[in-house]
Scaffold this motif. Sequence first.
Motif, mmCIF file in Angstrom:
data_model
loop_
_atom_site.group_PDB
_atom_site.id
_atom_site.type_symbol
_atom_site.label_atom_id
_atom_site.label_comp_id
_atom_site.label_asym_id
_atom_site.label_seq_id
_atom_site.Cartn_x
_atom_site.Cartn_y
_atom_site.Cartn_z
ATOM 1 N N ALA A 1 -5.111 -3.811 -1.630
ATOM 2 C CA ALA A 1 -5.646 -2.459 -1.684
ATOM 3 C C ALA A 1 -6.194 -2.070 -0.315
ATOM 4 O O ALA A 1 -7.033 -2.771 0.251
ATOM 5 C CB ALA A 1 -6.743 -2.377 -2.736
ATOM 6 N N PRO A 2 -5.733 -0.956 0.252
ATOM 7 C CA PRO A 2 -6.224 -0.535 1.562
ATOM 8 C C PRO A 2 -7.581 0.142 1.445
ATOM 9 O O PRO A 2 -7.975 0.611 0.379
ATOM 10 C CB PRO A 2 -5.150 0.450 2.021
ATOM 11 N N THR A 3 -8.288 0.211 2.558
ATOM 12 C CA THR A 3 -9.546 0.935 2.631
ATOM 13 C C THR A 3 -9.532 1.754 3.904
ATOM 14 O O THR A 3 -8.627 1.667 4.716
ATOM 15 C CB THR A 3 -10.746 -0.035 2.651
ATOM 16 N N CYS B 1 -5.926 11.642 7.501
ATOM 17 C CA CYS B 1 -6.304 10.238 7.656
ATOM 18 C C CYS B 1 -6.185 9.793 9.112
ATOM 19 O O CYS B 1 -5.166 10.045 9.760
ATOM 20 C CB CYS B 1 -5.405 9.368 6.775
ATOM 21 N N THR C 1 -7.010 6.653 0.405
ATOM 22 C CA THR C 1 -7.082 5.376 -0.305
ATOM 23 C C THR C 1 -7.546 5.551 -1.748
ATOM 24 O O THR C 1 -7.182 4.753 -2.607
ATOM 25 C CB THR C 1 -8.002 4.380 0.426
ATOM 26 N N ASN C 2 -8.331 6.573 -2.016
ATOM 27 C CA ASN C 2 -8.699 6.834 -3.411
ATOM 28 C C ASN C 2 -7.462 7.156 -4.240
ATOM 29 O O ASN C 2 -7.331 6.723 -5.389
ATOM 30 C CB ASN C 2 -9.701 7.983 -3.492
ATOM 31 N N MET D 1 -4.389 6.145 -3.483
ATOM 32 C CA MET D 1 -3.543 4.955 -3.514
ATOM 33 C C MET D 1 -4.104 3.897 -4.457
ATOM 34 O O MET D 1 -3.376 3.290 -5.241
ATOM 35 C CB MET D 1 -3.401 4.397 -2.097
ATOM 36 N N ASN D 2 -5.418 3.681 -4.388
ATOM 37 C CA ASN D 2 -6.010 2.612 -5.174
ATOM 38 C C ASN D 2 -6.178 2.966 -6.638
ATOM 39 O O ASN D 2 -6.316 2.084 -7.487
ATOM 40 C CB ASN D 2 -7.365 2.211 -4.580
ATOM 41 N N ALA E 1 0.819 -1.200 0.000
ATOM 42 C CA ALA E 1 0.000 0.000 0.000
ATOM 43 C C ALA E 1 0.856 1.254 0.000
ATOM 44 O O ALA E 1 0.508 2.273 -0.629
ATOM 45 C CB ALA E 1 -0.924 0.001 1.209
ATOM 46 N N SER F 1 -10.933 7.585 2.930
ATOM 47 C CA SER F 1 -11.285 7.629 1.507
ATOM 48 C C SER F 1 -10.400 8.561 0.699
ATOM 49 O O SER F 1 -10.005 8.235 -0.421
ATOM 50 C CB SER F 1 -12.756 8.031 1.338
ATOM 51 N N LEU G 1 -6.577 3.391 8.539
ATOM 52 C CA LEU G 1 -6.367 2.647 7.304
ATOM 53 C C LEU G 1 -6.565 1.164 7.601
ATOM 54 O O LEU G 1 -6.080 0.659 8.614
ATOM 55 C CB LEU G 1 -4.959 2.871 6.744
#
Length: 245
Positions: free
Chosen positions: A85-87, A151, A93-94, A96-97, A14, A90, A154
Motif C-alpha cells: 500500500a503506497p502512502t 500528487c 493514496t486514499n 488506491m488503498n 499500487a 493522501s 508517492l
Amino acid sequence: MRIQMRVPLAAAAASLSLATALSGCGSSATGNAIGAPVAAASSASGSSDVPTADQLQSALLAASDLGPDYTAQPGDSSSPTDTTAPTGCSTLTNLMNSAPSSSPNPAQGPDAQVILQGGQTGPFVGEFLSARPQSVLDRNYPSVVNALRGCQELDFPTGTTQVPFKLSDFDMGAPGTTAKRMTGTVDGVPVNGYLAVNRLSPTVAMVYLYLEVAGDSPQTAKSYFDQAVTKANSALTGSASAASV
C-alpha cells in the motif's frame, strides 16, 4: 538487486490499486471524464458495451510486442496487498488503498493486467485495463485524474522501508492522458518511472507504468505507452466490430 526489484513490484501493485479505484464506490466527482471527453473517446471503441474478460485480455501488451528481452511476470505478482500500500499523496493514496482488493467486480466488468520485465532490473512495463459501464467511469475516472494531477510524492514500501518518489508533470504525448514522472533512489541507486492514466473509450480506462533501475528513458516509456494504446484501441475496436456483425 533484491531490494531494487521490490520497488518496481510494489509500484506495479499500487498501479493496479489505482486501476481498481476506477470502479470504487463513494466517488463524489461530477461531470464526464476529465482530460478525455467521452465523445472523443467513443470513436476509439465504436461501442458503449463493456468488453468481455477475453476481449480485455487480448488488448494488453505481450512480451513479444516489446522484444525478445521481455518476459511476462506471473499474474499474481501484480496483486495489491497490505504490504504494497503506497502512502504520501493522501488524495490519491486514499483512492488506491480503499479500492477493493479483489478484482474484478463481476457485477460491473472485468479487469486485466500484465507486468512485463526486460531483464533482472527492468525496465518494468505495467499495463492495467478496467472495463466498466460508462456511468461508472463517468463518476470515478475524474477523481483518479484529479488526484494524480495534484500528487507530488508517492512512497512505495520495499520490505520495511518506504521509498519516496517525487512526481512531476510529464507530457506523454497522447491527447487525454494525465501522466507523471517518478524519481526515487534505493540504496543510492536511482529508480525512475512514468505513471499515466487514459480513458481509451466510454467503457475502458488504462493505467500505465514504466519503471527503470539505474536509468531513465522517457522516449522508451512514451513508445511503449503508444504501443499499449494502439494495441488496446485496435483490439477493442475489432472486438466491437466483430460483435456487431
